[in-house]
Design an enzyme around this catalytic site. Structure first.
Site, PDB file in Angstrom:
ATOM      1  N   ASN A  77       0.814  -1.225   0.000  1.00 55.93           N
ATOM      2  CA  ASN A  77       0.000   0.000   0.000  1.00 55.93           C
ATOM      3  C   ASN A  77       0.845   1.271   0.000  1.00 55.93           C
ATOM      4  OD1 ASN A  77      -2.425   1.766   0.878  1.00 55.93           O
ATOM      5  ND2 ASN A  77      -0.991   1.985   2.590  1.00 55.93           N
ATOM      6  N   TYR A 142       3.563   9.217 -11.691  1.00 59.46           N
ATOM      7  CA  TYR A 142       2.690   8.449 -10.786  1.00 59.46           C
ATOM      8  C   TYR A 142       1.850   7.450 -11.582  1.00 59.46           C
ATOM      9  CZ  TYR A 142      -0.967   7.588  -7.280  1.00 59.46           C
ATOM     10  OH  TYR A 142      -1.856   7.000  -6.404  1.00 59.46           O
ATOM     11  N   ALA A 144       2.447   6.140 -14.477  1.00 60.02           N
ATOM     12  CA  ALA A 144       3.305   5.071 -15.013  1.00 60.02           C
ATOM     13  C   ALA A 144       3.649   4.065 -13.915  1.00 60.02           C
ATOM     14  CB  ALA A 144       4.578   5.664 -15.613  1.00 60.02           C
TER      15      ALA A 144
HETATM   16  P1  NAP Z   1      -1.019   8.648   2.517  1.00 63.59           P
HETATM   17  O1  NAP Z   1      -2.017   8.903   3.588  1.00 63.59           O
HETATM   18  O2  NAP Z   1      -0.127   9.744   2.061  1.00 63.59           O
HETATM   19  O3  NAP Z   1      -0.161   7.365   2.914  1.00 63.59           O
HETATM   20  C1  NAP Z   1       0.949   6.954   2.171  1.00 63.59           C
HETATM   21  C2  NAP Z   1       1.720   5.966   3.009  1.00 63.59           C
HETATM   22  O4  NAP Z   1       2.875   5.509   2.260  1.00 63.59           O
HETATM   23  C3  NAP Z   1       2.238   6.562   4.296  1.00 63.59           C
HETATM   24  O5  NAP Z   1       1.823   5.730   5.351  1.00 63.59           O
HETATM   25  C4  NAP Z   1       3.760   6.526   4.154  1.00 63.59           C
HETATM   26  O6  NAP Z   1       4.416   6.182   5.367  1.00 63.59           O
HETATM   27  C5  NAP Z   1       3.939   5.401   3.177  1.00 63.59           C
HETATM   28  N1  NAP Z   1       5.237   5.507   2.503  1.00 63.59           N
HETATM   29  C6  NAP Z   1       5.656   6.478   1.660  1.00 63.59           C
HETATM   30  N2  NAP Z   1       6.932   6.244   1.293  1.00 63.59           N
HETATM   31  C7  NAP Z   1       7.321   5.099   1.918  1.00 63.59           C
HETATM   32  C8  NAP Z   1       8.515   4.332   1.925  1.00 63.59           C
HETATM   33  N3  NAP Z   1       9.585   4.694   1.212  1.00 63.59           N
HETATM   34  N4  NAP Z   1       8.549   3.199   2.689  1.00 63.59           N
HETATM   35  C9  NAP Z   1       7.473   2.822   3.412  1.00 63.59           C
HETATM   36  N5  NAP Z   1       6.315   3.512   3.440  1.00 63.59           N
HETATM   37  C10 NAP Z   1       6.230   4.638   2.700  1.00 63.59           C
HETATM   38  O7  NAP Z   1      -1.756   8.168   1.175  1.00 63.59           O
HETATM   39  P2  NAP Z   1      -3.011   7.214   0.948  1.00 63.59           P
HETATM   40  O8  NAP Z   1      -4.036   8.028   0.257  1.00 63.59           O
HETATM   41  O9  NAP Z   1      -3.366   6.477   2.175  1.00 63.59           O
HETATM   42  O10 NAP Z   1      -2.383   6.219  -0.152  1.00 63.59           O
HETATM   43  C11 NAP Z   1      -2.172   4.834   0.089  1.00 63.59           C
HETATM   44  C12 NAP Z   1      -2.002   4.149  -1.266  1.00 63.59           C
HETATM   45  O11 NAP Z   1      -3.201   4.320  -2.039  1.00 63.59           O
HETATM   46  C13 NAP Z   1      -0.861   4.724  -2.112  1.00 63.59           C
HETATM   47  O12 NAP Z   1      -0.200   3.679  -2.791  1.00 63.59           O
HETATM   48  C14 NAP Z   1      -1.590   5.608  -3.104  1.00 63.59           C
HETATM   49  O13 NAP Z   1      -0.867   5.792  -4.306  1.00 63.59           O
HETATM   50  C15 NAP Z   1      -2.860   4.819  -3.322  1.00 63.59           C
HETATM   51  N6  NAP Z   1      -3.964   5.627  -3.850  1.00 63.59           N
HETATM   52  C16 NAP Z   1      -4.498   6.652  -3.120  1.00 63.59           C
HETATM   53  C17 NAP Z   1      -5.542   7.391  -3.665  1.00 63.59           C
HETATM   54  C18 NAP Z   1      -6.191   8.516  -2.938  1.00 63.59           C
HETATM   55  O14 NAP Z   1      -7.050   9.202  -3.540  1.00 63.59           O
HETATM   56  N7  NAP Z   1      -5.888   8.776  -1.677  1.00 63.59           N
HETATM   57  C19 NAP Z   1      -6.022   7.089  -4.941  1.00 63.59           C
HETATM   58  C20 NAP Z   1      -5.431   6.051  -5.649  1.00 63.59           C
HETATM   59  C21 NAP Z   1      -4.411   5.316  -5.092  1.00 63.59           C
HETATM   60  P3  NAP Z   1       5.183   7.266   6.305  1.00 63.59           P
HETATM   61  O15 NAP Z   1       4.155   8.315   6.665  1.00 63.59           O
HETATM   62  O16 NAP Z   1       5.662   6.471   7.450  1.00 63.59           O
HETATM   63  O17 NAP Z   1       6.286   7.822   5.435  1.00 63.59           O
END
Ligand code: NAP
Length: 234
Positions: A77, A142, A144
């Site tokens: 995730n 992103y 890609a």
């Molecule tokens: P978020 O609240 O910003 O959470 C992202 C998470 O990724 C954070 O817990 C962060 O951990 C972790 N992370 C980032 N870099 C990392 C690394 N190098 N190693 C380990 N952990 C890392 O975003 P979210 O919305 O929950 O997104 C979760 C997933 O859903 C992502 O893959 C995102 O692309 C996908 N997604 C989200 C949306 C949306 O609308 N929100 C839509 C489509 C897809 P730390 O805080 O500890 O750094």
């Protein structure tokens, strides 16, 4: 009790997945890179464990996963996004997006698979994005990276199915988390007009899809992309 590792487990969607899997009876390992306090708070409330590693660093990933013991379910995730013209994104940011979103997903899968293959059982769920399905202007790197996650899911599912391991993907639409905090109220109103169901997604909508793919109710499903986007991309 089955063990689930959730990368980025202290983020908006990650936390909802952690809490849902814990309530479904999993022992959860909450990975974080920076959010130590939040990961530890979720761990103490759910009886899980917080574990720090950077998914883009192969050595950290393999050491951390070796320290866990057996993992029944991996949720890839962790992810980052960046908005800007393709030609305006720095090389470093572009590399980070691919390294975390795609290579990070592959690193974690590569580390958990040998034990799953030996056990002839396991389940991997990758979190992609609707932009990986259809592409987004100003989120080219992103998009890609997330398209790569979809291709990776399909290929790996074929390779490990004979070992009794399922690999699927959840593809979220616009989900209200920190990742989308940069949008203004006006932007949000415009985006909402493009969502046929007329509401933004909530982290629990993604957690529900993950819980289904983690359960026996999906035991004959592998290599699939489950879109959870209110109809925004069909
Ligand atoms: P978020 O609240 O910003 O959470 C992202 C998470 O990724 C954070 O817990 C962060 O951990 C972790 N992370 C980032 N870099 C990392 C690394 N190098 N190693 C380990 N952990 C890392 O975003 P979210 O919305 O929950 O997104 C979760 C997933 O859903 C992502 O893959 C995102 O692309 C996908 N997604 C989200 C949306 C949306 O609308 N929100 C839509 C489509 C897809 P730390 O805080 O500890 O750094």
């Amino acid at each position: 009790m089955k063990t689930a590792l959730i990368t980025g487990g202290a983020g908006g969607i990650g936390e909802a997945i952690c809490r849902r899997l814990a309530s479904d009876g999993y022992h959860i390992i909450i990975n974080y890179a920076h959010s130590k306090d939040k990961a530890e708070a979720i761990a103490s409330e759910t009886g899980g464990e917080a574990l720090c590693f950077d998914v883009s660093d192969e050595e950290q990933v393999s050491a951390a996963i070796a320290s866990i013991g057996s993992i029944d379910l991996l949720i890839n995730n962790a992810g980052i996004s960046e908005i800007g013209l393709f030609t305006g994104i720095s090389n470093l940011k572009a590399r980070n997006i691919l390294d975390i979103n795609l290579r990070g997903t592959m690193n974690c899968a590569r580390a958990v698979l040998p034990a799953m293959i030996r056990a002839k059982s396991g389940n991997i769920i990758n979190i992609s994005s609707m932009w990986g399905q259809c592409g987004a202007s100003c989120e080219v790197d992103y998009s890609a990276s997330k398209a790569g996650v979809i291709g990776f899911t399909k290929a790996l599912a074929k390779e490990v199915a004979p070992s009794g391991i399922r690999v699927n993907c959840v593809s979220p639409g616009f989900i209200m988390t920190e990742m989308n905090s940069r949008f203004s109220a006006d932007d949000l109103e415009l985006i909402k007009q493009d969502i046929p169901l007329g509401i933004f997604g909530k982290p629990r909508h993604i957690a529900d899809a993950v819980a289904f793919l983690a359960s026996d109710k999906s035991e004959y499903i592998t290599g699939q992309i489950l879109a959870v986007n209110g109809g925004m991309v069909i």
